[in-house]
Design an enzyme around this catalytic site. Structure first.
Site, PDB file in Angstrom:
ATOM      1  N   GLU A  24       9.027   4.978  -6.106  1.00 48.49           N
ATOM      2  CA  GLU A  24      10.428   4.582  -5.922  1.00 48.49           C
ATOM      3  C   GLU A  24      10.399   3.091  -5.657  1.00 48.49           C
ATOM      4  O   GLU A  24       9.924   2.656  -4.608  1.00 48.49           O
ATOM      5  CB  GLU A  24      11.040   5.368  -4.750  1.00 48.49           C
TER       6      GLU A  24
ATOM      7  N   CYS B 200      16.682  -0.970  -1.428  1.00 42.29           N
ATOM      8  CA  CYS B 200      16.274  -0.973  -2.840  1.00 42.29           C
ATOM      9  C   CYS B 200      17.473  -0.771  -3.756  1.00 42.29           C
ATOM     10  O   CYS B 200      17.508  -1.301  -4.861  1.00 42.29           O
ATOM     11  CB  CYS B 200      15.170   0.044  -3.096  1.00 42.29           C
TER      12      CYS B 200
ATOM     13  N   LYS C  34       0.883   6.060   5.422  1.00 41.06           N
ATOM     14  CA  LYS C  34       0.629   4.667   5.783  1.00 41.06           C
ATOM     15  C   LYS C  34       1.945   3.902   5.869  1.00 41.06           C
ATOM     16  O   LYS C  34       2.573   3.587   4.869  1.00 41.06           O
ATOM     17  CB  LYS C  34      -0.294   3.968   4.776  1.00 41.06           C
TER      18      LYS C  34
ATOM     19  N   GLU D 130      14.764  -9.149  -8.093  1.00 41.92           N
ATOM     20  CA  GLU D 130      15.211  -8.542  -6.841  1.00 41.92           C
ATOM     21  C   GLU D 130      14.969  -9.519  -5.698  1.00 41.92           C
ATOM     22  O   GLU D 130      13.841  -9.944  -5.461  1.00 41.92           O
ATOM     23  CB  GLU D 130      14.432  -7.243  -6.590  1.00 41.92           C
TER      24      GLU D 130
HETATM   25  P1  ADP Z   1       6.458  -6.072   0.420  1.00 45.05           P
HETATM   26  O1  ADP Z   1       5.817  -6.938  -0.632  1.00 45.05           O
HETATM   27  O2  ADP Z   1       7.884  -6.376   0.591  1.00 45.05           O
HETATM   28  O3  ADP Z   1       5.724  -6.033   1.728  1.00 45.05           O
HETATM   29  P2  ADP Z   1       5.251  -3.752  -0.733  1.00 45.05           P
HETATM   30  O4  ADP Z   1       5.788  -2.966  -1.840  1.00 45.05           O
HETATM   31  O5  ADP Z   1       4.067  -4.605  -1.026  1.00 45.05           O
HETATM   32  O6  ADP Z   1       6.435  -4.601  -0.157  1.00 45.05           O
HETATM   33  O7  ADP Z   1       4.902  -2.796   0.508  1.00 45.05           O
HETATM   34  C1  ADP Z   1       5.282  -1.461   0.605  1.00 45.05           C
HETATM   35  C2  ADP Z   1       4.135  -0.669   1.173  1.00 45.05           C
HETATM   36  O8  ADP Z   1       3.041  -0.737   0.268  1.00 45.05           O
HETATM   37  C3  ADP Z   1       3.595  -1.149   2.509  1.00 45.05           C
HETATM   38  O9  ADP Z   1       3.225  -0.019   3.289  1.00 45.05           O
HETATM   39  C4  ADP Z   1       2.373  -1.936   2.104  1.00 45.05           C
HETATM   40  O10 ADP Z   1       1.399  -2.019   3.127  1.00 45.05           O
HETATM   41  C5  ADP Z   1       1.854  -1.112   0.968  1.00 45.05           C
HETATM   42  N1  ADP Z   1       0.974  -1.834   0.028  1.00 45.05           N
HETATM   43  C6  ADP Z   1       1.015  -3.145  -0.315  1.00 45.05           C
HETATM   44  N2  ADP Z   1       0.050  -3.437  -1.210  1.00 45.05           N
HETATM   45  C7  ADP Z   1      -0.616  -2.282  -1.445  1.00 45.05           C
HETATM   46  C8  ADP Z   1      -1.723  -1.920  -2.284  1.00 45.05           C
HETATM   47  N3  ADP Z   1      -2.329  -2.807  -3.067  1.00 45.05           N
HETATM   48  N4  ADP Z   1      -2.122  -0.628  -2.266  1.00 45.05           N
HETATM   49  C9  ADP Z   1      -1.524   0.277  -1.504  1.00 45.05           C
HETATM   50  N5  ADP Z   1      -0.486  -0.002  -0.696  1.00 45.05           N
HETATM   51  C10 ADP Z   1      -0.031  -1.261  -0.653  1.00 45.05           C
END
Ligand code: ADP
Length: 502
Positions: free
Chosen positions: A269, A303, A194, A403
């Site tokens: 990570e 990161c 994803k 961060e």
């Molecule tokens: P940001 O907040 O900067 O968008 P995230 O860590 O939330 O960074 O996003 C990293 C990845 O995790 C993206 O692919 C996002 O769609 C996915 N993501 C965000 N929230 C969830 C969740 N609750 N469960 C699974 N994947 C998630």
């Protein structure tokens, strides 16, 4: 140097993207989301929509996981290690051959400079596949001599962990996606990937190349969509055996909670607030530009960005002036503009977040030495922010603790204290992803390296790029487990011990 892309490729790509939404890649086929939904993909350099992608959700994740399970139990599971390796090497070649288009997609989608997309992104991805392809034939168990009475032949098997859900962020979309699938494929797993909703395009192109390489249907499936829907469905899914996640610490924590249903394996990570320590005897000609690009590279959306700068007081002004001069001279622009050194931030959300942090630093007493503002005007319609250096920052301030994920450096000085005192300041963080240090005295350098609580230590500019052989991961709230190297592949295996009484 040759131009990194031809204008005709860009035109073709743009009209192709405008003509139809990108699809999901499930069971070897490109399909629309079951709901028929699509979402907008925005060019961060202009703030304009330039593509649409299928909005995958639970129903699509169900189909993708089922396809991945069939491939695991069927065609892919029957591939020998060397057959797996050969397909991975073929995919690496196809990625390299599609380098121009992939780099353009990445640069348009994320905003990063085209050269970074081409070399760090596309070539880095091909190298991830080649490195991990080597492991496919070298994953082994061991023989063990048990101490039970009697005579035995005992050994361990390393088996693929199963169906893997890989969730990747938007800061280096393509290389992150490939760095997730490569060790999984080497270990014999199947994958549902994803990509981040902000940057789905290069992952969809990856699906095309996976199909062209000849991987059995369902070996890798790609579901574009939002974290709260597609991502959460993947994490929640009882048919997924492992989640490999790269992203923010907040989301990592929620993934851990959600993964408890079937106790799937989880590697994370996550974020960082990495220190850069410059001793008085450092080679400043190298340390200063490195400290600058360690935070301004990819607009600080890294990161392991070196976001806390600790400089010996005797050279503090010189270093801050050098880094600030570099900041002020950086060519900021659209990623696809030749010569751009720093692109826009990825989204309006990210722009607001970074500007919010700069304002908070100023309100807590920091001085904005250089930068600090949004860049607007002709050619800057998107999410541009100036490379920023904050001085007068101190432990306890939000900008020092949290961060920012933007081009904002917090500079602090240290005196003649011992190594333990310097280490204590550098370690004063919930994070522990990376640290850099600069000194000509390797005894001090190694003493500090041993004391730093971080998964990656760079001394005098070593290890500035990601090498697929070097373990990567975090101490403390920067993550769980390590990617890359032998550990990275083994993280996609389960160990089984077998004992035969003779
Ligand atoms: P940001 O907040 O900067 O968008 P995230 O860590 O939330 O960074 O996003 C990293 C990845 O995790 C993206 O692919 C996002 O769609 C996915 N993501 C965000 N929230 C969830 C969740 N609750 N469960 C699974 N994947 C998630």
């Amino acid at each position: 140097m040759n131009a990194p892309f031809s204008p005709s490729t860009l035109d073709r790509l743009r009209s192709d993207l405008a003509a139809s939404p990108r699809m999901l890649f499930i069971d070897g086929k490109f399909v629309a989301a079951a709901s028929g939904e699509t979402f907008e993909v925005i060019d961060p350099a202009t703030g304009q929509v330039f593509a649409h992608a299928a909005g995958g959700d639970k129903a699509d994740v169900d189909l993708a996981v089922a396809a991945a399970r069939r491939a695991l139990d069927g065609a892919w599971g029957k591939h020998t290690p060397s057959q797996r390796a050969r397909l991975m090497l073929k995919l690496a070649d196809l990625i390299e051959a599609a380098g121009e288009e992939l780099a353009l997609l990445e640069s348009l989608d994320n905003g990063m400079p085209i050269m970074m997309a081409r070399f760090g992104g596309v070539m880095g991805a091909a190298e991830q596949l080649r490195y991990n392809a080597g492991w496919a034939t070298k994953i082994t168990g061991e023989t063990i001599d048990p101490s039970w009475p009697g005579e035995y032949h005992a050994f361990t098997l390393r088996e693929p962990v199963g169906v893997v859900g890989s969730i990747v962020p938007w800061n280096f979309p393509f290389v992150m996606a490939v760095a997730k699938i490569a060790p999984a494929l080497a270990a014999g797993c199947t994958v549902v990937l994803k990509p981040a909703e902000q940057t789905p395009l290069s992952a969809v192109k990856l699906g095309e190349l996976i199909a062209a390489a000849g991987f059995p249907d369902g070996t890798v499936n790609i579901v574009t969509g939002f974290g709260k829907t597609a991502g959460a469905a993947l994490v929640d899914h009882p048919g997924v055996d492992k989640i490999s996640f790269t992203g923010s610490t907040t989301t990592g924590r929620s993934i851990l909670h959600a993964a408890t249903g079937n106790l799937k394996r989880v590697t994370l990570e996550l974020g960082g607030k990495s220190p850069v320590v410059i001793f008085a005897d450092a080679d400043l000609e190298k340390a200063i530009p490195s400290a600058a690009m360690g935070i301004f590279g990819n607009a600080g959306q890294v990161c392991a960005a070196g976001s806390r700068l600790f400089v010996h007081e005797s050279i503090f002004d010189q270093v801050v002036e050098g880094v600030s001069r570099r900041a002020a001279s950086l060519k900021v622009g659209a990623g696809i503009t030749p010569g751009t050194e720093m692109g826009p931030l990825v989204s309006q959300v990210q722009l607001d977040r970074v500007l919010g942090y700069i304002a908070s630093g100023a309100s807590e007493g920091a001085t904005v030495g250089v930068g600090g503002a949004r860049i607007e005007g002709e050619g800057y319609g998107g999410y541009f922010v100036q490379p920023t250096v904050l001085t007068g920052t101190a432990a306890g301030m939000k900008v020092v603790e949290e961060e920012i994920f933007g081009p904002v450096l917090c500079a602090m000085k240290f005196g003649d204290g011992d190594i333990d005192t310097i280490a204590a300041s550098a370690n004063q963080s919930d994070y522990g992803l990376a640290a850099s240090l600069w000194t000509r005295d390797m005894s001090s350098g190694l003493k500090l390296a041993k004391r730093l609580k971080a998964g990656t230590i760079r001394i005098n500019g070593g290890g500035a790029g990601v090498d697929p052989a070097m373990p990567l991961g975090g101490f403390k709230q920067s993550g769980w487990g390590r990617e890359n190297g032998r550990m990275g592949v083994e993280a996609y295996t389960e160990v089984k011990s077998v004992t035969i009484a003779l």
